[in-house]
Design a protein around this motif. Sequence first.
Motif, short mmCIF file in Angstrom:
data_model
loop_
_atom_site.label_atom_id
_atom_site.label_comp_id
_atom_site.label_asym_id
_atom_site.label_seq_id
_atom_site.Cartn_x
_atom_site.Cartn_y
_atom_site.Cartn_z
N SER A 152 -5.72 22.64 17.67
CA SER A 152 -5.91 22.34 18.91
C SER A 152 -5.62 20.58 19.50
CB SER A 152 -7.17 22.66 19.24
OG SER A 152 -8.17 21.99 18.63
N ILE A 153 -5.55 20.18 18.14
CA ILE A 153 -5.42 18.33 18.11
C ILE A 153 -3.95 18.25 17.57
CG2 ILE A 153 -5.87 16.12 17.49
CD1 ILE A 153 -8.91 17.18 17.54
N GLY A 154 -3.05 17.93 18.36
CA GLY A 154 -1.58 17.68 17.78
C GLY A 154 -0.99 16.18 18.19
N PHE A 155 -0.10 15.89 17.23
CA PHE A 155 0.65 14.76 17.57
C PHE A 155 2.05 15.35 18.38
CE2 PHE A 155 4.03 11.86 15.33
CZ PHE A 155 3.84 11.02 16.30
N GLU A 156 1.73 14.66 19.75
CA GLU A 156 2.74 14.89 20.80
C GLU A 156 3.80 13.88 21.14
OE1 GLU A 156 3.05 17.56 22.26
OE2 GLU A 156 1.12 18.47 21.28
N TRP A 157 3.60 12.59 20.97
CA TRP A 157 4.65 11.61 21.34
C TRP A 157 4.75 10.29 20.18
CZ3 TRP A 157 3.99 6.84 23.74
CH2 TRP A 157 5.05 6.11 24.53
N ILE A 203 0.88 -1.12 -0.01
CA ILE A 203 -0.10 -0.02 -0.02
C ILE A 203 0.99 1.41 -0.06
CG2 ILE A 203 -1.88 -1.22 1.42
CD1 ILE A 203 -1.05 0.41 3.63
N ASP A 204 0.31 2.28 -0.27
CA ASP A 204 0.76 3.69 -0.04
C ASP A 204 1.03 4.15 1.41
OD1 ASP A 204 1.65 6.08 0.40
OD2 ASP A 204 0.68 6.82 -1.60
N ASN A 205 2.03 3.49 2.11
CA ASN A 205 2.32 3.79 3.71
C ASN A 205 1.86 5.00 4.04
OD1 ASN A 205 2.17 0.92 4.80
ND2 ASN A 205 3.74 0.90 3.07
N TYR A 206 2.44 5.95 3.20
CA TYR A 206 2.85 7.46 3.60
C TYR A 206 1.23 8.10 3.62
CZ TYR A 206 3.53 12.54 3.43
OH TYR A 206 3.52 13.86 3.62
N ALA A 219 -4.92 8.14 8.67
CA ALA A 219 -5.00 7.84 10.06
C ALA A 219 -4.97 9.22 10.76
CB ALA A 219 -3.80 7.20 10.64
N ALA A 220 -4.29 10.32 10.35
CA ALA A 220 -4.17 11.67 11.02
C ALA A 220 -5.30 12.11 10.71
CB ALA A 220 -3.03 12.35 10.40
N HIS A 221 -5.89 12.36 9.46
CA HIS A 221 -6.91 12.93 9.07
C HIS A 221 -8.30 12.55 9.77
CE1 HIS A 221 -9.98 14.51 6.12
NE2 HIS A 221 -10.59 13.56 6.15
N PHE A 222 -8.36 11.18 9.79
CA PHE A 222 -9.53 10.78 10.61
C PHE A 222 -9.50 11.28 12.20
CE2 PHE A 222 -9.98 7.09 7.56
CZ PHE A 222 -11.24 7.47 7.08
N ILE A 223 -8.33 11.16 12.64
CA ILE A 223 -8.27 11.37 14.14
C ILE A 223 -8.60 13.19 14.24
CG2 ILE A 223 -6.60 11.95 16.09
CD1 ILE A 223 -5.32 9.42 15.57
N GLY A 237 4.02 10.09 7.29
CA GLY A 237 2.79 10.75 6.88
C GLY A 237 2.13 11.04 8.00
N PHE A 238 1.74 10.40 8.92
CA PHE A 238 1.00 10.97 10.20
C PHE A 238 1.36 12.24 10.71
CE2 PHE A 238 -0.28 10.32 14.69
CZ PHE A 238 -1.50 10.25 14.48
N SER A 239 2.78 12.36 10.97
CA SER A 239 3.33 13.41 11.55
C SER A 239 3.27 14.74 10.78
CB SER A 239 4.88 13.30 11.97
OG SER A 239 5.61 14.38 12.29
N GLU A 240 3.38 14.57 9.35
CA GLU A 240 3.36 15.61 8.30
C GLU A 240 2.23 15.96 8.36
OE1 GLU A 240 5.69 14.62 4.83
OE2 GLU A 240 7.48 14.68 6.02
#
Length: 343
Positions: free
Chosen positions: A222-227, A171-174, A180-184, A211-214
Amino acid sequence: MQSKAIFGGKVGRSNYKDIARRAGVGTATVERVLNGRGGVRPELVEKVVAAARSLNYPRVLPDAHRGLLRIDVLMVRPETTFYRRLSKAFERIAATLDPLVVVHRRFAEEMNPQDIARHIAAADVPRAGLILAVPNSPLIRSAVEKVVAQGVPVVHVVTRASEDGVDFVGIDNYAAGRTAAHFISRMARAEGPVVALCHPIYQVHRDRIRGFSEYFRDRPGSIGFEWLGFTRDEEHFGAESLSIALEKYPDLVGLYNAGGANAALIEVLRRHSRGKDILFIGHELTDYTRSALREGIMDVVLDQAPEAQAQRALDIVLRRVGLTAVEPDRNPIRFITITAESL
């Protein structure tokens, strides 16, 4: 002897010239192979026999020519649902192929690159192709390069074991990570921090996390990737990492597992007072993730369709050795988005 064959939509009769053209050899070589006269290199014998069979050449080949096209498949982690699905897919597809083709599946120890490299480099019988679903390391890359230099078709499936221009099926893993980030970001039940888990020895996990981080980098809010936690894609380490994250971020709103070890994560969330408040996205549809979707512990599963990956990988090898004239699709395998409503 001639046989009917289809060329460009027209029915014709195949002969030595047709077989020679398909195999990329001379007609004299075709004659020697089909009449069992010997003196032909094994790799050329394989090409001629494969071409003859692909053209439905009506001749019973000598027994010595049967089983010549051996395709080795090397995988890891047979205890996981995903790799069991992948192995089973290869088994089912192999049963539908010409008896000339033998698909041999083998498992190696994931955390032992020496063992994986040894299996890649050593073949007890000549190979027509090699399909790899193994992690990346310098030893493994070197072994792959040696096999490629020998002219053996190699296909990476699920994840890349080397960056050498070898065919890759997956699959296109990126894009999966960004999805996943979009849904969250759209579905989270509150504002707050998001964490992710992965197994960094796999390039695909790194691509998903990138991909998730970018995605969050491109859309600060207000929703951010922290860890990011490292789990080895094993249940014990996954549970430990998630427990650390829950303690570190009591207001956690989102969890993304870039790997496939979800069972322990599901159990941790089941026991936690906020388990159903955290939007959880993971990979691979299994009995565990199916139940978690129904319970509301998981919200989205991204399944990478190992059955489609096995089919594509075999199609590429069969095309490379001339057993089929159909050019396989080279686009990424489509991953499937599953929710409780689509079960």
